[in-house]
Scaffold this active site. Structure first.
Site, PDB file in Angstrom:
ATOM      1  CB  CYS A   2     -74.427  -7.580-101.986  1.00  0.00           C
ATOM      2  SG  CYS A   2     -73.373  -8.984-102.310  1.00  0.00           S
ATOM      3  NE  ARG A  29     -80.382  -5.897-102.699  1.00  0.00           N
ATOM      4  CZ  ARG A  29     -80.961  -5.864-103.883  1.00  0.00           C
ATOM      5  NH1 ARG A  29     -82.252  -5.674-103.970  1.00  0.00           N
ATOM      6  NH2 ARG A  29     -80.253  -6.013-104.984  1.00  0.00           N
ATOM      7  CD1 TRP A  74     -76.931 -14.860-100.224  1.00  0.00           C
ATOM      8  CD2 TRP A  74     -76.236 -14.777-102.344  1.00  0.00           C
ATOM      9  NE1 TRP A  74     -77.317 -16.028-100.841  1.00  0.00           N
ATOM     10  CE2 TRP A  74     -76.902 -16.009-102.135  1.00  0.00           C
ATOM     11  CE3 TRP A  74     -75.714 -14.522-103.619  1.00  0.00           C
ATOM     12  CZ2 TRP A  74     -77.062 -16.964-103.138  1.00  0.00           C
ATOM     13  CZ3 TRP A  74     -75.866 -15.469-104.607  1.00  0.00           C
ATOM     14  CH2 TRP A  74     -76.534 -16.675-104.370  1.00  0.00           C
ATOM     15  CG  ASN A 100     -75.522  -6.198-105.619  1.00  0.00           C
ATOM     16  OD1 ASN A 100     -75.202  -7.387-105.664  1.00  0.00           O
ATOM     17  ND2 ASN A 100     -76.766  -5.785-105.787  1.00  0.00           N
ATOM     18  N   GLY A 101     -72.761  -7.410-107.236  1.00  0.00           N
ATOM     19  CA  GLY A 101     -72.543  -7.911-108.598  1.00  0.00           C
ATOM     20  C   GLY A 101     -71.228  -8.659-108.674  1.00  0.00           C
ATOM     21  CD  GLU A 470     -94.350 -20.537-105.110  1.00  0.00           C
ATOM     22  OE1 GLU A 470     -93.493 -20.865-105.947  1.00  0.00           O
ATOM     23  OE2 GLU A 470     -94.130 -19.685-104.228  1.00  0.00           O
ATOM     24  CE  LYS A 474     -92.200 -19.731-101.563  1.00  0.00           C
ATOM     25  NZ  LYS A 474     -92.104 -18.681-102.525  1.00  0.00           N
ATOM     26  CD  GLU A 477     -87.974 -19.988-101.202  1.00  0.00           C
ATOM     27  OE1 GLU A 477     -89.185 -20.235-101.345  1.00  0.00           O
ATOM     28  OE2 GLU A 477     -87.463 -18.949-101.624  1.00  0.00           O
ATOM     29  CG  HIS A 493     -96.034 -41.858-115.478  1.00  0.00           C
ATOM     30  ND1 HIS A 493     -96.314 -42.962-116.246  1.00  0.00           N
ATOM     31  CD2 HIS A 493     -97.119 -41.046-115.579  1.00  0.00           C
ATOM     32  CE1 HIS A 493     -97.509 -42.821-116.811  1.00  0.00           C
ATOM     33  NE2 HIS A 493     -98.021 -41.659-116.417  1.00  0.00           N
ATOM     34  CE  LYS A 591     -88.279 -10.716-102.028  1.00  0.00           C
ATOM     35  NZ  LYS A 591     -89.238 -11.806-101.848  1.00  0.00           N
TER      36      LYS A 591
HETATM   37  C1  F6R Z   1     -88.750 -18.163-104.043  1.00  0.00           C
HETATM   38  C2  F6R Z   1     -88.265 -16.975-104.712  1.00  0.00           C
HETATM   39  C3  F6R Z   1     -87.424 -17.153-105.920  1.00  0.00           C
HETATM   40  C4  F6R Z   1     -87.730 -16.047-106.937  1.00  0.00           C
HETATM   41  C5  F6R Z   1     -86.741 -16.119-108.109  1.00  0.00           C
HETATM   42  C6  F6R Z   1     -87.056 -15.087-109.160  1.00  0.00           C
HETATM   43  O1  F6R Z   1     -89.535 -17.839-102.930  1.00  0.00           O
HETATM   44  O2  F6R Z   1     -88.511 -15.883-104.298  1.00  0.00           O
HETATM   45  O3  F6R Z   1     -87.595 -18.417-106.488  1.00  0.00           O
HETATM   46  O4  F6R Z   1     -89.034 -16.194-107.397  1.00  0.00           O
HETATM   47  O5  F6R Z   1     -85.443 -15.901-107.626  1.00  0.00           O
HETATM   48  O6  F6R Z   1     -87.056 -13.800-108.625  1.00  0.00           O
HETATM   49  P1  F6R Z   1     -87.731 -12.588-109.387  1.00  0.00           P
HETATM   50  O7  F6R Z   1     -89.190 -12.806-109.362  1.00  0.00           O
HETATM   51  O8  F6R Z   1     -87.307 -11.382-108.613  1.00  0.00           O
HETATM   52  O9  F6R Z   1     -87.200 -12.612-110.778  1.00  0.00           O
END
Ligand code: F6R
Length: 596
Positions: A2, A29, A74, A100-101, A470, A474, A477, A493, A591
């Site tokens: 949040c 967020r 969120w 938040n939390g 990655e 991406k 996501e 495999h 995020k």
């Molecule tokens: C994917 C993404 C997430 C973050 C993960 C860790 O695009 O952004 O997979 O990489 O939540 O976040 P941080 O780097 O903030 O610990």
């Protein structure tokens, strides 16, 4: 998770603007509901499920007041709805709270409060907070004391802010959840993240766990748990207001992809020196060469850590990467010569923080590799190095991944005391190489060609395996389509059973020794009819096998993945854009993930 914004200032008419600007800066967020409360003669509270525009649509003309708090959510406790949106209020409507939390002990607190006659309107854990405050007010406590006494009863992680009817003060505190104060000329701010108020002030105070902030139009006071004044540092952010805007791009994600040359240049600045081919990281001069390194990270940052671990192993230092949520310090050999590196863009990811704390307890030396100055990870670790990517608003990590890779390449050189000249030269060229990819990429036409695919597979070997993972992350996501990344050698495999003419395979192929084997893996998928897109610095070697190529400049083989990743980011972006996805705020994601 949040996002919280709070403001109090001299101009009563400014409150609403500041809160709405802050909420729009924080939508990355959390974005399943939004709300705000403004203290005036009474307390005006508005909240709505869905995006910020839903909230804006119900705000009356001329809403103003002394102080306010806002929130974008969120959801964790209770689905997205108007009722579950923050702020939450007490039975009398005298206090409004944003949080938040997670309040872990909310169930017994709620039962206790309900037994004493409080009526709850939401399913959230947060709502216990205003009702507890209400009880302390009824017992004669002033707002500050009522707020403090309430917080004493909370267990879990929280950043909480409250405003009271008819008052110009905002009260806030934090425990394992970020909160930053903004010191302005005409007012004061608080937020989960500084971009929320960067257009108003660049002077910030990062609140520490257990500290309380009391902000009024003229003052910011920070105290510790016992109410004693705390030592605080006012820092000046180096970010520009335009860092927080889209600068003419359609999405933050594509803007941030295009910011990579600048971000990487900033990350390298003063660290990788072309003249003498050396690398120094000032913050790490007193870090001894470890006997072994354990990386802990999540998601994209985990992929960066896989890359970092490989670089270290290549230089003779034993190194392993762990998903932070799976890390078990007690089951691993750890002593003070073990370096545990938390790779975390936000510096606030709960899984990573928890892994770092357990490593600290086990006696390891800890290092945070993070983007956010004075973040929780930076504070939790013995050492910190910053990746200097600037604020990243798009939920999908892009420029921070590139900067993490570059920072880890430098950290590996520093720890191993080894700086092959061609590697340092290659590093210095990465910003220009990335720029040339951005200027010439054919990713848009590849996206057009394959937007209807059933699924996407990504393969890579050695240094290129993390970017295959990655690339798939991406893609899934932001397009919501099935995508998987594999070590190229693993395809045969099992995963090969999934390969069909409707599943394009993106193969990252560098000019190193391992690439011959990856080419064999490419022929395996080719003979099953899958289209192959080679992401490569040597198109002439692969063109016989590939249906299309996405070229990257020739560089040191360890650096190819940093470049290849840019092509994969662009493909994912263009597929998502063609499919009309919510690119900057993909469904179900946030995020900064501050719960385990
Ligand atoms: C994917 C993404 C997430 C973050 C993960 C860790 O695009 O952004 O997979 O990489 O939540 O976040 P941080 O780097 O903030 O610990």
């Amino acid at each position: 998770m949040c996002g919280i914004i709070g403001y109090t200032g001299d101009d009563e008419r400014a409150v609403l603007d500041v809160l709405l600007d802050g909420l729009s800066g924080l939508e990355y967020r959390g974005y399943d509901s939004a709300g705000l409360a403004i203290s005036n003669a009474s307390l005006s509270v508005y909240k709505r499920e869905g995006e910020l525009s839903n909230l804006e649509a119900v705000l009356p003309e001329g809403l103003d007041g002394f102080a306010g708090v806002g929130h974008t959510r969120w959801s964790t406790h209770g689905p997205p709805s108007d009722e579950n949106a923050h702020p939450h209020t007490d039975c009398q409507g005298r206090v409004a709270v944003v949080h938040n939390g997670i309040v872990e002990n909310y169930a017994p607190l709620r039962a206790e409060l309900e037994a004493r006659g409080h009526t709850f309107e939401s399913e959230t854990d947060t709502e216990v907070v205003p009702h507890l405050i209400e009880e302390h007010l009824a017992d004669g406590a002033d707002p500050e004391r009522a707020f403090r006494r309430t917080v004493e009863r909370l267990e879990g992680s929280y950043a909480v802010a409250a405003v009271f009817s008819g008052r110009e003060t905002v009260y806030a505190t934090r425990q394992a959840s970020p909160l930053v104060l903004g010191v302005g000329d005409d007012g004061h701010y608080l937020a989960s993240d500084a971009p929320a108020f960067i257009e108003y002030t660049d002077r910030v105070i990062y609140l520490e766990d257990g500290q309380f902030a009391t902000i009024t139009p003229s003052d910011v006071t920070v105290t510790d748990e016992r109410g004693q004044p705390a030592d605080v540092t006012v820092r000046r952010l180096e970010w520009e207001p335009e860092d927080a805007g889209k600068s003419g791009y359609d999405h933050y994600m594509v803007k941030e992809i295009h910011e990579q040359p600048t971000a990487i240049r900033r990350c390298l600045g003063g660290r990788a020196r072309e003249l003498d081919g050396s690398v120094t990281i000032d913050e790490l001069t007193d870090l001894e060469t470890p006997s072994s390194v354990q990386f802990v990270a999540c998601g994209t940052s985990y992929h960066a850590s896989l890359y970092g671990a490989r670089l270290l192993r290549e230089r003779g230092i034993s190194a392993q990467s762990f998903l932070a949520s799976e890390y078990d310090a007690d089951a691993l050999p750890i002593d003070e010569e073990t370096l545990v590196v938390g790779v975390t863009q936000s510096g606030e990811t709960a899984d990573t923080l928890s892994a770092l704390r357990s490593a600290n307890r086990a006696g390891a030396t800890t290092l945070a590799v993070t983007n956010v100055v004075a973040s929780s990870a930076a504070r939790a670790c013995d050492h910190t190095t910053y990746i200097r990517a600037g604020p990243e608003i798009g939920v999908a990590a892009t420029k921070t991944f590139a900067s993490q890779q570059v920072a880890l390449a430098m950290v590996a050189s520093v720890l191993a005391g080894e700086f092959p000249r061609s590697f340092v030269e290659g590093l210095r060229d990465v910003p220009d190489d990335v720029q040339s990819i951005l200027d010439t990429s054919r990713a848009r036409s590849i996206a057009e060609q394959y937007e209807d695919a059933d699924a996407y597979f990504f393969i890579g070997r050695g240094y290129n395996r993390p970017v295959a993972l990655e690339g798939a992350l991406k893609m899934k996501e932001i397009t919501y389509k099935h995508a998987e990344g594999f070590a190229a050698g693993e395809l045969k495999h099992g995963p090969l059973a999934l390969v069909t003419p409707q599943t394009p395979v993106f193969a990252v192929i560098g000019a190193d020794d391992a690439s011959e084997k990856t080419l064999s893996n490419v022929t395996e998928v080719e003979s099953r009819g899958a289209p192959v897109v080679a992401v490569t610095d040597s198109p002439e070697r692969v063109e016989r096998h590939a249906d299309a190529t996405l070229e990257v400049p020739d560089t040191h083989p360890c650096l190819t993945p940093i470049l290849a990743n840019v092509q994969l980011q662009l493909v994912a972006y263009h597929v998502a854009n063609r499919l009309g996805r919510s690119i900057d705020k993909p469904r179900n994601l946030a995020k900064s993930v501050t719960v385990e």
